[in-house]
Design a protein around this motif. Structure first.
Motif, PDB file in Angstrom:
ATOM      1  N   THR A 142      34.834  24.410  84.010  1.00 51.75           N
ATOM      2  CA  THR A 142      35.309  23.445  83.019  1.00 51.75           C
ATOM      3  C   THR A 142      34.136  22.798  82.282  1.00 51.75           C
ATOM      4  N   GLY A 143      34.452  22.137  81.161  1.00 55.75           N
ATOM      5  CA  GLY A 143      33.489  21.302  80.464  1.00 55.75           C
ATOM      6  C   GLY A 143      33.791  19.855  80.795  1.00 55.75           C
ATOM      7  N   ASN A 144      32.760  19.074  81.172  1.00 57.52           N
ATOM      8  CA  ASN A 144      32.977  17.711  81.648  1.00 57.52           C
ATOM      9  C   ASN A 144      32.046  16.719  80.956  1.00 57.52           C
ATOM     10  N   VAL A 145      32.570  15.526  80.652  1.00 56.79           N
ATOM     11  CA  VAL A 145      31.746  14.441  80.116  1.00 56.79           C
ATOM     12  C   VAL A 145      32.185  13.135  80.761  1.00 56.79           C
ATOM     13  N   VAL A 146      31.266  12.172  80.851  1.00 60.13           N
ATOM     14  CA  VAL A 146      31.579  10.841  81.368  1.00 60.13           C
ATOM     15  C   VAL A 146      31.573   9.843  80.228  1.00 60.13           C
ATOM     16  N   VAL A 147      32.622   9.032  80.158  1.00 60.24           N
ATOM     17  CA  VAL A 147      32.706   7.928  79.206  1.00 60.24           C
ATOM     18  C   VAL A 147      33.191   6.705  79.965  1.00 60.24           C
ATOM     19  N   LYS A 148      32.357   5.683  80.014  1.00 62.09           N
ATOM     20  CA  LYS A 148      32.626   4.465  80.790  1.00 62.09           C
ATOM     21  C   LYS A 148      32.890   4.846  82.247  1.00 62.09           C
ATOM     22  N   ASP A 149      34.069   4.568  82.769  1.00 58.78           N
ATOM     23  CA  ASP A 149      34.348   4.818  84.182  1.00 58.78           C
ATOM     24  C   ASP A 149      35.153   6.088  84.419  1.00 58.78           C
ATOM     25  N   LYS A 150      35.257   6.933  83.386  1.00 54.20           N
ATOM     26  CA  LYS A 150      36.069   8.140  83.522  1.00 54.20           C
ATOM     27  C   LYS A 150      35.256   9.402  83.269  1.00 54.20           C
ATOM     28  N   VAL A 151      35.610  10.454  83.996  1.00 47.61           N
ATOM     29  CA  VAL A 151      35.110  11.779  83.669  1.00 47.61           C
ATOM     30  C   VAL A 151      36.266  12.559  83.061  1.00 47.61           C
ATOM     31  N   TYR A 152      36.009  13.173  81.913  1.00 46.75           N
ATOM     32  CA  TYR A 152      37.018  13.980  81.230  1.00 46.75           C
ATOM     33  C   TYR A 152      36.729  15.450  81.511  1.00 46.75           C
ATOM     34  N   ILE A 153      37.789  16.195  81.857  1.00 46.67           N
ATOM     35  CA  ILE A 153      37.669  17.584  82.287  1.00 46.67           C
ATOM     36  C   ILE A 153      38.463  18.472  81.331  1.00 46.67           C
ATOM     37  N   PHE A 154      37.809  19.509  80.794  1.00 43.08           N
ATOM     38  CA  PHE A 154      38.425  20.325  79.752  1.00 43.08           C
ATOM     39  C   PHE A 154      38.472  21.809  80.124  1.00 43.08           C
ATOM     40  N   CYS A 155      39.616  22.420  79.839  1.00 46.98           N
ATOM     41  CA  CYS A 155      39.811  23.878  79.912  1.00 46.98           C
ATOM     42  C   CYS A 155      39.439  24.445  81.276  1.00 46.98           C
ATOM     43  N   PHE A 174      36.814   6.866  88.101  1.00 46.48           N
ATOM     44  CA  PHE A 174      36.019   6.640  89.304  1.00 46.48           C
ATOM     45  C   PHE A 174      36.394   5.338  90.009  1.00 46.48           C
ATOM     46  N   LYS A 175      36.814   4.330  89.248  1.00 43.09           N
ATOM     47  CA  LYS A 175      37.152   3.032  89.843  1.00 43.09           C
ATOM     48  C   LYS A 175      38.529   3.049  90.499  1.00 43.09           C
ATOM     49  N   ASP A 227      39.416  13.595  70.202  1.00 40.90           N
ATOM     50  CA  ASP A 227      39.189  12.189  69.866  1.00 40.90           C
ATOM     51  C   ASP A 227      39.642  11.334  71.043  1.00 40.90           C
ATOM     52  N   LEU A 228      38.705  10.679  71.717  1.00 35.31           N
ATOM     53  CA  LEU A 228      39.028   9.897  72.905  1.00 35.31           C
ATOM     54  C   LEU A 228      39.852   8.654  72.581  1.00 35.31           C
ATOM     55  N   GLN A 229      39.632   8.077  71.436  1.00 37.26           N
ATOM     56  CA  GLN A 229      40.373   6.873  71.057  1.00 37.26           C
ATOM     57  C   GLN A 229      41.827   7.197  70.721  1.00 37.26           C
ATOM     58  N   LEU A 230      42.031   8.285  70.001  1.00 37.98           N
ATOM     59  CA  LEU A 230      43.391   8.685  69.627  1.00 37.98           C
ATOM     60  C   LEU A 230      44.051   9.545  70.697  1.00 37.98           C
ATOM     61  N   GLU A 231      43.237  10.037  71.648  1.00 34.31           N
ATOM     62  CA  GLU A 231      43.718  10.934  72.705  1.00 34.31           C
ATOM     63  C   GLU A 231      44.442  12.142  72.103  1.00 34.31           C
ATOM     64  N   SER A 232      43.800  12.715  71.102  1.00 35.59           N
ATOM     65  CA  SER A 232      44.378  13.879  70.428  1.00 35.59           C
ATOM     66  C   SER A 232      43.263  14.792  69.935  1.00 35.59           C
ATOM     67  N   TRP A 233      43.639  16.028  69.590  1.00 31.67           N
ATOM     68  CA  TRP A 233      42.677  17.015  69.127  1.00 31.67           C
ATOM     69  C   TRP A 233      42.622  17.046  67.607  1.00 31.67           C
ATOM     70  N   GLU A 234      41.414  17.138  67.074  1.00 34.12           N
ATOM     71  CA  GLU A 234      41.242  17.237  65.634  1.00 34.12           C
ATOM     72  C   GLU A 234      41.499  18.670  65.156  1.00 34.12           C
ATOM     73  N   ASP A 235      41.781  18.793  63.885  1.00 35.46           N
ATOM     74  CA  ASP A 235      41.928  20.103  63.262  1.00 35.46           C
ATOM     75  C   ASP A 235      40.532  20.567  62.853  1.00 35.46           C
ATOM     76  N   SER A 236      39.802  21.138  63.805  1.00 39.75           N
ATOM     77  CA  SER A 236      38.389  21.441  63.600  1.00 39.75           C
ATOM     78  C   SER A 236      38.180  22.787  62.922  1.00 39.75           C
ATOM     79  N   THR A 237      37.214  22.809  61.995  1.00 47.58           N
ATOM     80  CA  THR A 237      36.793  24.065  61.359  1.00 47.58           C
ATOM     81  C   THR A 237      35.366  24.428  61.761  1.00 47.58           C
TER      82      THR A 237
END
Length: 331
Positions: A142-155, A174-175, A227-237
């Protein structure tokens, strides 16, 4: 007179821009030497992270002790072995501990997802089993990043290198120790890394592993953006210039460095270093690695990027015993 002045301004601007670009291009990767009698333990499908003034090379095929590099002394020492085999993961650092989540264990091509989150404490040289991953969300690579107290896990991928690719998006707090599920990514991928800049997560590189016949061939060009704030995926090109998997990714300022990797197009591991400006969406080509490599990580320390170990060819060998660095301008 006006046209002449405008031409001079244009020429000055052009020369200035070229100077800025050439300054970056003139930088080259340098071999990093270690103290005599010490060296790293070669490994691939592993991780490379920094905590304080020390670098930690951990995980990989087999169960190997951690290799610890002290930047001040240039000495490599050994840390504790992990409790189980851990490979194919992107580590995160939270409160000075290294966390392994979304890893695989076992032999190619039938590896299985690791059922728990593990942590390593550099201060005590101690491994700990942190929490169970929900049965229906287990996968590796998976791909992982930490933002504040959370780790986000992708695919990731469920069935080793053979299939059952996932579009899943999750987080672990984590909390509170709470697991949360979000909307799926636009496409599945494994053997990639993620980077976060300004509350947006970029999934860069990777492939759909389909052993034995299509392990390396189905690389992914598209960069998906969450987008972490919107909790949605952008239409990326956005697309990666050189398609590859097993690549290393690192965010720096408004740029994302995409380094190394492997693909069906060449036997040697990729040495390309391509850098995306997330604001202008412009790619810049940086000097190539001394040794093409895949299956490791990137450390940023004292205005330089460091890479260590990894594999020098497509697949698992040779495992490299070198480290190199690129001095860059953080801005």
């Amino acid at each position: 007179m006006f046209k002449k002045g405008l031409f001079c301004v244009f020429m000055f601007f052009t020369v200035f821009c070229k100077a800025q670009t050439s300054e970056a291009i003139q930088q080259v990767w340098e071999e990093v030497s270690c103290a005599e009698g010490t060296n790293l333990i070669p490994r691939h499908e592993a991780a490379f992270v920094a905590v304080g003034d020390k670098f930690f090379l951990l995980g990989g095929r087999g169960i190997k002790p951690i290799s610890i590099f002290d930047v001040k002394t240039s000495i490599w020492t050994e840390g504790q072995k992990p409790p189980i085999e851990l490979h194919h993961f992107q580590p995160v650092v939270y409160e000075n501990k290294v966390y392994v989540i979304g890893a695989l264990t076992g032999k190619y091509p039938a590896e299985t997802p690791v059922e728990h989150i593990y942590s390593y404490d550099p201060q005590t040289d101690h491994w700990e089993k942190v929490a169970a991953i929900p049965n229906d969300r287990q996968r590796g690579s998976t791909g992982n990043v930490v933002v504040k107290d959370k780790v986000y896990i992708f695919c990731g991928i469920k069935d080793g290198h053979r299939g059952d690719h996932k579009k899943w998006t999750d987080s672990y707090d984590f909390k509170t120790r709470k697991w949360e599920i979000y909307v799926d990514a636009p496409e599945s991928r494994d053997h990639f890394q993620a980077a976060v800049i300004d509350q947006k997560v970029y999934l860069v590189g990777g492939r759909l592993s389909k052993a034995p016949d299509k392990t390396f061939s189905e690389t992914i060009s598209t960069i998906d953006v969450f987008d972490l704030q919107l909790e949605s995926w952008e239409d990326s090109t956005l697309k990666i210039p050189t398609q590859r998997a097993g690549n290393m990714v690192f965010p720096l300022g408004k740029r994302i460095f995409v380094i190394g990797g492997e693909s069906i197009t060449q036997e040697k591991a990729h040495a390309e270093v391509e850098v995306l400006d997330v604001e202008s969406h412009v790619w810049e080509t940086y000097p190539k690695l001394i040794h093409g490599r895949h299956g490791t990580g990137i450390v940023f320390y004292n205005n330089a990027l460091y890479l260590a170990s990894g594999s020098g060819k497509r697949g698992g060998s040779p495992e490299l015993q070198s480290m190199e660095k690129l001095i860059i301008n953080k801005d």
